[in-house]
Every structure is written in C-alpha cells, then in structure tokens.
Scaffold this motif. Structure first.
Motif, PDB file in Angstrom:
ATOM      1  N   LEU A   1       0.955  -1.378   0.154  1.00 31.14           N
ATOM      2  CA  LEU A   1       0.149   0.394   0.014  1.00 31.14           C
ATOM      3  C   LEU A   1       0.626   1.009   0.266  1.00 31.14           C
ATOM      4  O   LEU A   1       0.544   2.988  -0.642  1.00 31.14           O
ATOM      5  CB  LEU A   1      -0.736   0.574   1.309  1.00 31.14           C
ATOM      6  N   ALA A   2       2.224   0.939   0.693  1.00 32.38           N
ATOM      7  CA  ALA A   2       2.877   2.115   0.670  1.00 32.38           C
ATOM      8  C   ALA A   2       3.594   2.106  -0.467  1.00 32.38           C
ATOM      9  O   ALA A   2       3.145   3.675  -0.822  1.00 32.38           O
ATOM     10  CB  ALA A   2       4.087   2.177   1.392  1.00 32.38           C
ATOM     11  N   LEU A   3       3.986   1.394  -1.411  1.00 33.83           N
ATOM     12  CA  LEU A   3       4.664   1.577  -2.484  1.00 33.83           C
ATOM     13  C   LEU A   3       2.971   2.318  -3.634  1.00 33.83           C
ATOM     14  O   LEU A   3       3.415   2.712  -4.112  1.00 33.83           O
ATOM     15  CB  LEU A   3       5.098  -0.011  -3.026  1.00 33.83           C
ATOM     16  N   ALA A   4       1.750   1.452  -3.425  1.00 31.00           N
ATOM     17  CA  ALA A   4       1.438   1.896  -4.384  1.00 31.00           C
ATOM     18  C   ALA A   4       0.460   3.601  -4.037  1.00 31.00           C
ATOM     19  O   ALA A   4       0.543   4.268  -5.262  1.00 31.00           O
ATOM     20  CB  ALA A   4      -0.109   1.142  -4.159  1.00 31.00           C
TER      21      ALA A   4
ATOM     22  N   GLY B   1       2.456   6.341  -3.038  1.00 35.93           N
ATOM     23  CA  GLY B   1       3.776   6.638  -3.710  1.00 35.93           C
ATOM     24  C   GLY B   1       3.823   6.521  -5.122  1.00 35.93           C
ATOM     25  O   GLY B   1       3.877   7.531  -5.889  1.00 35.93           O
ATOM     26  N   ILE B   2       3.121   5.696  -5.692  1.00 34.75           N
ATOM     27  CA  ILE B   2       3.302   5.733  -7.629  1.00 34.75           C
ATOM     28  C   ILE B   2       1.850   6.300  -7.766  1.00 34.75           C
ATOM     29  O   ILE B   2       2.140   7.430  -8.919  1.00 34.75           O
ATOM     30  CB  ILE B   2       3.285   4.241  -7.838  1.00 34.75           C
TER      31      ILE B   2
ATOM     32  N   ALA C   1      -5.746   7.252 -16.718  1.00 39.50           N
ATOM     33  CA  ALA C   1      -5.155   5.531 -17.026  1.00 39.50           C
ATOM     34  C   ALA C   1      -4.456   5.377 -16.486  1.00 39.50           C
ATOM     35  O   ALA C   1      -4.033   3.667 -16.252  1.00 39.50           O
ATOM     36  CB  ALA C   1      -5.401   6.065 -18.764  1.00 39.50           C
ATOM     37  N   GLU C   2      -3.337   5.802 -16.340  1.00 40.72           N
ATOM     38  CA  GLU C   2      -2.194   5.226 -15.115  1.00 40.72           C
ATOM     39  C   GLU C   2      -2.354   4.911 -14.189  1.00 40.72           C
ATOM     40  O   GLU C   2      -1.597   3.634 -13.624  1.00 40.72           O
ATOM     41  CB  GLU C   2      -0.593   6.353 -15.219  1.00 40.72           C
ATOM     42  N   ARG C   3      -2.986   5.707 -13.278  1.00 35.49           N
ATOM     43  CA  ARG C   3      -3.726   5.040 -12.023  1.00 35.49           C
ATOM     44  C   ARG C   3      -4.352   3.659 -11.682  1.00 35.49           C
ATOM     45  O   ARG C   3      -4.250   2.405 -11.114  1.00 35.49           O
ATOM     46  CB  ARG C   3      -4.624   6.559 -10.957  1.00 35.49           C
ATOM     47  N   TRP C   4      -5.114   3.619 -12.745  1.00 37.08           N
ATOM     48  CA  TRP C   4      -6.039   2.420 -13.183  1.00 37.08           C
ATOM     49  C   TRP C   4      -5.445   1.422 -13.156  1.00 37.08           C
ATOM     50  O   TRP C   4      -5.463   0.140 -13.137  1.00 37.08           O
ATOM     51  CB  TRP C   4      -7.378   3.012 -13.539  1.00 37.08           C
ATOM     52  N   ALA C   5      -3.844   1.245 -14.666  1.00 36.83           N
ATOM     53  CA  ALA C   5      -3.215   0.566 -14.525  1.00 36.83           C
ATOM     54  C   ALA C   5      -2.913  -0.395 -13.422  1.00 36.83           C
ATOM     55  O   ALA C   5      -2.702  -1.021 -13.258  1.00 36.83           O
ATOM     56  CB  ALA C   5      -2.399   0.568 -15.829  1.00 36.83           C
ATOM     57  N   ILE C   6      -1.911   1.191 -12.763  1.00 36.20           N
ATOM     58  CA  ILE C   6      -1.207   0.396 -11.558  1.00 36.20           C
ATOM     59  C   ILE C   6      -2.246  -0.035 -10.737  1.00 36.20           C
ATOM     60  O   ILE C   6      -1.211  -1.058  -9.570  1.00 36.20           O
ATOM     61  CB  ILE C   6      -0.506   1.712 -10.568  1.00 36.20           C
ATOM     62  N   LEU C   7      -3.488   0.126 -10.399  1.00 38.98           N
ATOM     63  CA  LEU C   7      -4.343  -0.276  -9.257  1.00 38.98           C
ATOM     64  C   LEU C   7      -4.403  -2.086  -9.709  1.00 38.98           C
ATOM     65  O   LEU C   7      -4.846  -2.469  -8.610  1.00 38.98           O
ATOM     66  CB  LEU C   7      -5.829   0.444  -9.216  1.00 38.98           C
TER      67      LEU C   7
END
Length: 593
Positions: free
Chosen positions: A54-57, A59-60, A274-280
């Motif tokens: 969660l901390a990694l996500a 930050g990203i 879109a990048e955030r949803w991909a990271i999620l």
C-alpha cells in the motif's frame, strides 16, 4: 393417514439432520479459518505485506514526477504544433494594399542596371492582415485531429477566430444550451473535484475565460504578441489541468497576431487516471499474490509453532505420562532449531524430575538406616543391665546422631548446589593459585599419622595457562573432597600427589593416592549418591557418600569431566601391581582476549 404422517416426520428429521450437518460443517470451516488462516501471526504477516504494498502504491499513485513530465511533454508538443500552424497562417495572410510604395530617394541612389530586391526592408514594413475566411479552413484541418482548442488574436489582442466556432460547409450550427434540470453531478464527484481544486490551487493559477474576446488578459498571448512564445499551466474550476501555449504569427519578422493553443479540461488528468488504474490493477494482482504467499508462509510458521505450543501445554499438564515434543527433523530453519531446543529442554526437565525422585528415594533410604539404628538403641537403653551396655548404647546413639547431622548437612548442600551454580556468576579463575592455596592449607592442618600432600605444577611458557571460568569456592570444594578422599585411603607415611598441566585447550588435574585402588566394577558407582566403599577397619557411617557425587556435579556444571582409575606398575614378568587410585579432572581453559 398414518403413512403420510410418518413420511412427513421422516422428511422433517432429514431436514433437521441436514441443517445440523451444515451447521457443523460451517463451524468446522470457521474454526479452521480462524485457527490456521486468520491466526494472529497470519494476520500480522498479511497486514505487514499489504502495508508495504500500500505504501508503494500510494507513492506511485501520487505520480508527481509523471505528471510533471507529461505536462512538459504536452507543452513542447503544443509549442511545435503552434509553430507549424502559425507558419501556415502567416503563409495564407494577404497584403492589405493594391500598390507598393517605394521611396524615390532609394530610386535615385540606384546605379545603372540595379533594382530593389523583393526582400528589402521595405517589404517588411508591408501590412499582411490575417484573413479569417482564408485561415479558417486551414485552421480547421490542422486542429481537428489534435483535439485542442485554437484561438487567433490580431496585433491588438482582439479575437479573430476560435476553433470552437469553426464549422465546415453544410454543417449544422449547434449551440449547447444550459440544461433546465439541476446539476446531476454526484456528491462524491463534487467532493473529489473540490479536493483536486484545493490541492492544485496552491501552485497553479485558476483558468478563467476572457470576457469580450480580448486576449490581453492572457499573459502568454501578450508575450506572443511581443514576438516570443510562452506557455502557462492552469487549473479549471473542476480541478482539471489546462495547458496553454501562445506563439506569434510572423511574416517577414512582422507580428501579424498570436495563436493560442490550449488542451481540453481533463486531457492530462485522463492520461494520469488511466495510468493510476493500470497501477491499481497491478496492485490488486500483487496484493492477491502477496496474500496467498503470506498465508502459505504463515502456515509454515504458525502451524509448527502451534504444535509446539500444544505439546508444551501437554508437558505442563501431563502428570502420569511422559509427553514428547514434535521433532521437525527435516527443517533446518529457526522452527526446526526451536523444536530441537524445546525437545532437549523437555528431556532435561524430565531427567531432572527423575533425578529429584531418585534423590528423594536415596535420601529416604539413607536417613532411614541411622534412624532405625537410633530407634533400636533408644528402645534398648532402658533394658540395659549394666553400665557397659548402657555405655555402648549411648555410643551408638551419639554415632547415629552425628551421622544424621552429617547426612542432613550434605543433603542440604547437594540440594542447593544446582540453584547456586545456576545463579552464580562465573569469573576467570587461576587453577594453579587455587591448588597452591588448598595444598598449603592441607599441609598446615596435617595431623600426625596423616599422609603428606605434594603439588606438582607443570607450568608451560604461556602466561595465564591455568585460567578457567568458574566459581572459585565450588572448585575448591571439588579439590578438597578429592584430597580428603585420597588421604583417607593412603597409609600414614604415604603421599598424595596433586598434578596440574595444560594440554591444548584443556587443563588436566590429577589427584593420586597410595591406597588399595578402585575395583573395576565400581569405577563409575563411586560417583553415585550415598555410595561408599571404605577400606576395612574404618568405622561405618563416617562418610555420607555424597562427596564424589557433588564433585562430579560441580565439574560438569563447569563443562568439565571427572573420572576415576588405578595407577598400575608392570614388573619384568608382566604382572601388574596397583599403586593407588587416580582421580582426573579435565576443565576447558579460558581464552584470554
């Protein structure tokens, strides 16, 4: 009627049984889940792994650097696009007059055969106004694929063209009228827009539409009308990023106007989202994999630890039977080490309990003998007929009382020994100095008819060669017991020799006497509690039989060994003669850093 009633009762019983089975199954599954899957250790491992993810996500997901890089790239692309469009617009501009005015003085300065060049400074002063009718088709073709908004301003900053109001021939002109209904934006979306606007208002200006079609309210347009391109990033009322780039429209270094290109609201935010949803999505997959792995790891840890805890509980509650600790022989990790340690500790505990039981039995047996003798003497004393009989009985009573006193003292000392050795702090101890002091005291208190004590120290070259770690008083008790035992077996004119030497990492101390030696069948039994094997003629009961047992206990507590053997001599005919007994003590030498 009875048949239908019986069938109904049977059906009801089956339904009740099925519900009972389902209930037991659910209880069993819940118990398994709560015990193995959702145990405390499992929850901690899962939470810690998910917290790291969660901390990694988090930050990203913030994506500050990504958004800044995306904005810079968008500014550069708009700048290049604006320069291309401005060049096309400048090329389509027309001259504002039908005649070209030439300075006569310039004509007089010409020589024969010379003429004015079309690129002369005079041509730069010509006025090339932007014709909206000629520029509109060009602007529409260049802007339509880019999904950006383009506005053209004249040198005074007045709006000439807006790509929002450009329509092809035959296209229906449509105006978006405001809705008669209330805004249907959800309250969550409204709150999110306010949060975005609040977060971005700190470093970005608010975008406002210029009133009256004047471009002078835009700083980038003012800079472009001055001849230099400029760009500004703003935020809309919905918290969306808007990038604006203004470039001058020039022809022959004359600024004909300014071209303002701006992105649509939410263009950059859509890319970031879109990048955030991909990271999620990646985070969800990683979270599932991490959770499964954490459960598996916790199962390999929590399961064995639970079995060890249950076994330890059985050991605590077990009274009649000897419980066994599970042995994970195939595991070479911390769990396997813990299991082996607990197993060894449990075995040591059982051995200690067995030793306590044997000790209690031996104490009871040893105390019963003098008590029986004392009771017999006391009961016989009133029946004695003369003084000699009463004197002998009183002597027996006194002897038994002294024997009981000696037994009780030695038993008390032996029972306190383990606890005292466990509590005492070990310190560097010089065996040579200890032996010198013990032998010196033995010589001083030597009475007439007792053997002489001799000390032989084989000192090596190294300093501190006889250093050990231990308890000085208890080690002194060991050597005093060995000396007393050796002197009791040696003849009055004999010698007791104490020798100490260093061999490698061990210090070896031997105590030799000149007595009859030790029978081979009792070489180990002499270290048992209450065992005595005294020479003939010595009065029975003067020794408790605990001296050698206590000595072995002390030596083993110092990680050493004590053994008993005979000193033999072989004559020319090959016959062996016993010269006396030898007790050997081996102690680990202390390393001096």
């Amino acid at each position: 009627m009875d048949t239908r009633t019986e069938a109904a009762n049977a059906g009801e019983k089956r339904r009740v049984e099925r519900r009972r089975v389902r209930r037991r199954l659910l209880v069993r599954v819940g118990s398994v889940l709560s015990t193995y899957v959702f145990s405390s250790l499992t929850r901690r491992i899962v939470v810690l792994n998910l917290a790291a993810l969660l901390a990694l996500a988090s930050g990203i997901l913030y994506l500050n650097q990504f958004r800044a890089g995306l904005i810079d790239a968008r500014v550069q692309s708009l700048l290049i696009q604006g320069q291309i469009i401005a060049g096309a617009i400048a090329a389509s501009a027309t001259v504002d007059t039908d005649a070209i005015t030439i300075d006569p003085e310039k004509l007089l300065e010409l020589q024969a055969g010379e003429s004015l060049s079309p690129n002369d400074e005079q041509s730069r002063a010509l006025d090339f106004p932007i014709n909206p009718e000629r520029v509109a088709p060009v602007l529409r073709r260049l802007i339509s694929p880019t999904k950006t908004r383009a506005r053209i301003y004249d040198p005074d900053g007045t709006l000439i063209l807006d790509s929002r109001h450009l329509y092809a021939r035959g296209q229906i002109l449509r105006f978006d009228l405001p809705s008669t209904k209330e805004d249907t934006t959800g309250w969550l979306e409204s709150i999110w827009q306010k949060i975005k606007l609040w977060l971005r208002r700190g470093d970005l200006p608010l975008y406002e539409e210029a009133g009256g079609g004047s471009g002078r309210s835009y700083p980038e347009v003012v800079a472009a009308l001055g001849g230099s391109p400029a760009s500004i990033v703003r935020v809309s009322e919905k918290g969306e990023l808007i990038v604006s780039v203004a470039v001058p429209v020039q022809r022959f270094r004359a600024v004909l106007g300014a071209l303002l290109l701006s992105t649509q609201g939410g263009d950059i935010d859509d890319i970031v989202a879109a990048e955030r949803w991909a990271i999620l999505r990646v985070f969800l997959v990683a979270a599932i994999v991490t959770t499964v792995l954490a459960v598996l790891v916790a199962g390999t840890i929590a399961g064995p630890v639970r079995r060890l805890a249950a076994a330890a509980e059985r050991v605590r509650r077990g009274v009649d039977s000897r419980q066994e600790i599970p042995e994970f022989a195939g595991r070479q990790d911390e769990i396997g080490n813990l299991a082996r340690t607990l197993r060894d500790m449990t075995n040591a505990l059982y051995n200690r309990m067995d030793a306590i039981e044997r000790f209690a039995a031996d104490v009871s047996h040893e105390l019963k003998n003098p008590l029986t003798s004392l009771r017999s003497a006391v009961e016989t004393l009133p029946l004695a007929r003369n003084e000699d009989s009463r004197g002998r009985l009183l002597h027996v009573i006194l002897h038994d009382v002294r024997r009981l006193d000696r037994l009780i003292s030695d038993i008390s000392d032996a029972s306190r020994l383990d606890a005292e050795l466990a509590r005492s702090n070990s310190e560097p101890l010089d065996i040579a100095e200890l032996l010198e002091g013990i032998v010196h005291v033995a010589q001083q208190v030597r009475r007439q008819g007792q053997p002489q004590v001799v000390l032989d120290l084989v000192k090596p070259r190294e300093t501190h060669a006889f250093k050990v770690r231990g308890n000085g008083s208890r080690m002194g008790q060991v050597f005093n017991n060995l000396l007393d035992n050796a002197r009791s077996f040696s003849p009055p004119d004999g010698h007791v020799t104490v020798t100490a030497r260093r061999e490698g990492r061990e210090i070896i101390i031997t105590v030799d006497d000149e007595g009859p030696g030790i029978r081979p069948d009792v070489a180990e039994r002499i270290f048992e509690r209450f065992y005595t094997d005294r020479p003939e003629g010595e009065e029975f009961g003067n020794n408790s039989g605990l001296g050698l047992s206590i000595s072995r206990q002390i030596v083993e507590a110092h990680r050493g060994t004590i053994t008993a053997s005979n000193r033999v001599e072989t004559d020319r005919e090959g016959n062996e003669r016993i010269l006396g007994a030898r007790f050997t003590v081996c102690l680990p030498a202390h390393r001096i850093s």
